[in-house]
Design an enzyme around this catalytic site. Sequence first.
Site, PDB file in Angstrom:
ATOM      1  N   ASN A   7       8.252   1.059   1.837  1.00  0.00           N
ATOM      2  CA  ASN A   7       7.722   2.323   1.293  1.00  0.00           C
ATOM      3  C   ASN A   7       7.144   1.878  -0.138  1.00  0.00           C
ATOM      4  O   ASN A   7       7.783   1.547  -0.888  1.00  0.00           O
ATOM      5  CB  ASN A   7       8.587   3.444   1.403  1.00  0.00           C
ATOM      6  CG  ASN A   7       8.121   4.680   0.553  1.00  0.00           C
ATOM      7  OD1 ASN A   7       6.798   4.509   0.406  1.00  0.00           O
ATOM      8  ND2 ASN A   7       8.847   5.517   0.058  1.00  0.00           N
TER       9      ASN A   7
ATOM     10  N   LYS B 255       5.317   3.337  -2.004  1.00  0.00           N
ATOM     11  CA  LYS B 255       5.037   4.385  -2.644  1.00  0.00           C
ATOM     12  C   LYS B 255       3.617   4.431  -3.808  1.00  0.00           C
ATOM     13  O   LYS B 255       2.687   3.707  -3.056  1.00  0.00           O
ATOM     14  CB  LYS B 255       6.243   4.626  -3.894  1.00  0.00           C
ATOM     15  CG  LYS B 255       7.445   4.482  -3.190  1.00  0.00           C
ATOM     16  CD  LYS B 255       8.290   5.013  -3.926  1.00  0.00           C
ATOM     17  CE  LYS B 255       9.937   5.092  -3.077  1.00  0.00           C
ATOM     18  NZ  LYS B 255      11.029   5.716  -3.904  1.00  0.00           N
TER      19      LYS B 255
ATOM     20  N   HIS C 283       9.636  12.656   2.710  1.00  0.00           N
ATOM     21  CA  HIS C 283      10.153  11.974   1.506  1.00  0.00           C
ATOM     22  C   HIS C 283      10.821  12.900   0.390  1.00  0.00           C
ATOM     23  O   HIS C 283      10.017  13.764   0.118  1.00  0.00           O
ATOM     24  CB  HIS C 283       9.338  10.790   0.839  1.00  0.00           C
ATOM     25  CG  HIS C 283      10.320   9.898   0.107  1.00  0.00           C
ATOM     26  ND1 HIS C 283      10.484  10.015  -1.116  1.00  0.00           N
ATOM     27  CD2 HIS C 283      10.755   8.640   0.706  1.00  0.00           C
ATOM     28  CE1 HIS C 283      11.232   9.046  -1.650  1.00  0.00           C
ATOM     29  NE2 HIS C 283      11.387   8.165  -0.599  1.00  0.00           N
TER      30      HIS C 283
ATOM     31  N   GLU D   8      10.671  12.728  -2.481  1.00  0.00           N
ATOM     32  CA  GLU D   8       9.800  12.819  -3.709  1.00  0.00           C
ATOM     33  C   GLU D   8       8.672  13.726  -3.309  1.00  0.00           C
ATOM     34  O   GLU D   8       8.066  14.299  -4.144  1.00  0.00           O
ATOM     35  CB  GLU D   8       9.302  11.396  -3.938  1.00  0.00           C
ATOM     36  CG  GLU D   8      10.064  10.513  -4.769  1.00  0.00           C
ATOM     37  CD  GLU D   8      10.085   9.059  -4.496  1.00  0.00           C
ATOM     38  OE1 GLU D   8       8.950   8.581  -4.054  1.00  0.00           O
ATOM     39  OE2 GLU D   8      11.017   8.315  -4.786  1.00  0.00           O
TER      40      GLU D   8
ATOM     41  N   GLU E  74      18.183   9.348   3.447  1.00  0.00           N
ATOM     42  CA  GLU E  74      18.156   8.671   2.162  1.00  0.00           C
ATOM     43  C   GLU E  74      18.962   9.723   1.294  1.00  0.00           C
ATOM     44  O   GLU E  74      18.293  10.602   0.759  1.00  0.00           O
ATOM     45  CB  GLU E  74      16.593   8.660   1.881  1.00  0.00           C
ATOM     46  CG  GLU E  74      15.883   7.669   2.751  1.00  0.00           C
ATOM     47  CD  GLU E  74      14.660   7.217   1.788  1.00  0.00           C
ATOM     48  OE1 GLU E  74      14.534   6.023   1.668  1.00  0.00           O
ATOM     49  OE2 GLU E  74      13.807   8.064   1.539  1.00  0.00           O
TER      50      GLU E  74
ATOM     51  N   GLY F 187      16.455   4.651  -5.923  1.00  0.00           N
ATOM     52  CA  GLY F 187      15.592   4.095  -7.025  1.00  0.00           C
ATOM     53  C   GLY F 187      16.475   4.173  -8.310  1.00  0.00           C
ATOM     54  O   GLY F 187      16.313   4.005  -9.368  1.00  0.00           O
TER      55      GLY F 187
ATOM     56  N   SER G 161      18.059   2.205  -2.523  1.00  0.00           N
ATOM     57  CA  SER G 161      18.389   1.058  -3.388  1.00  0.00           C
ATOM     58  C   SER G 161      18.772   0.042  -2.467  1.00  0.00           C
ATOM     59  O   SER G 161      19.867  -0.815  -2.735  1.00  0.00           O
ATOM     60  CB  SER G 161      19.717   1.491  -4.228  1.00  0.00           C
ATOM     61  OG  SER G 161      19.261   2.396  -5.291  1.00  0.00           O
TER      62      SER G 161
HETATM   63  P1  PGA Z   1      14.361   2.460  -3.387  1.00  0.00           P
HETATM   64  O1  PGA Z   1      13.423   3.773  -2.587  1.00  0.00           O
HETATM   65  O2  PGA Z   1      14.715   1.345  -2.254  1.00  0.00           O
HETATM   66  O3  PGA Z   1      13.690   1.935  -4.558  1.00  0.00           O
HETATM   67  O4  PGA Z   1      15.689   3.298  -3.663  1.00  0.00           O
HETATM   68  C1  PGA Z   1      13.727   4.071  -1.331  1.00  0.00           C
HETATM   69  C2  PGA Z   1      12.721   5.311  -0.838  1.00  0.00           C
HETATM   70  O5  PGA Z   1      12.621   5.935  -1.811  1.00  0.00           O
HETATM   71  O6  PGA Z   1      12.519   5.314   0.382  1.00  0.00           O
END
Ligand code: PGA
Length: 226
Positions: free
Chosen positions: A8, A10, A87, A89, A154, A160, A191
């Site tokens: 991903n 982003k 997601h 976000e 998640e 993150g 992460s």
């Molecule tokens: P990250 O993001 O691996 O940077 O923690 C995972 C995600 O948001 O899908």
Amino acid sequence: MNKIIVANWKMNGSQPFIQEFFRAWEKPNNQNKVIFCPPFPYILLVKQFCSLVGAQDCHEQDQGAFTGNVSAKMLHDLGCLYVILGHSERRQYHQESNQLIQKKAENAQKNGLTPIICVGENLECRQSHQAIPTVLAQLAESLPIAGDMIIAYEPIWAIGTGLTATTREIAEMHQAIADVYPNVPILYGGSVTADNAAEIMAISHVDGVLVGGASLKPEALMRISA
Ligand code: PGA
């Protein structure tokens, strides 16, 4: 067992970044599926380098007066096979509800895409021991009724942040999800790095990982996928 690795990206990348990334990238020499999910404008460019491409969102309708949106039908037209939906976000910054995510997922399936539906609890919920019922309730409302789909668990507090859920937390959650949805692949995200991916993917009912930050580094993603 073959694993599913979703990159991903982003809102990151550029044309030079993508050229550079795929100069360094080598497909893993195994049956694992690596699915790249770049921002919309780069889907066709990424498609030149790999076959499994997905998007990070789509609209719930095929077409119409929805300025700024992109439909699953268009993504399918570009050769996408997957779309990440719900997601955290999107849920947080675009106020997406479970009901909207379900509509998007059903429209994605109708257009030949496999939705990758994200769910996860926040820290307060985890600390008050409500993580499993919260995630199961999210799934009950946001998954399509039937058809091909992938679940991505998640924990929001792990995205993150450099914090990952413990092996036990992941195992308990994935078992709880698998008890209700035995035939749906379940990914872990939050992460994931080259250093912890193998351990996470060895946990029972972890069918792969959804990777954010580390998926922008070809060497890290190659180690995760190896
Ligand atoms: P990250 O993001 O691996 O940077 O923690 C995972 C995600 O948001 O899908």
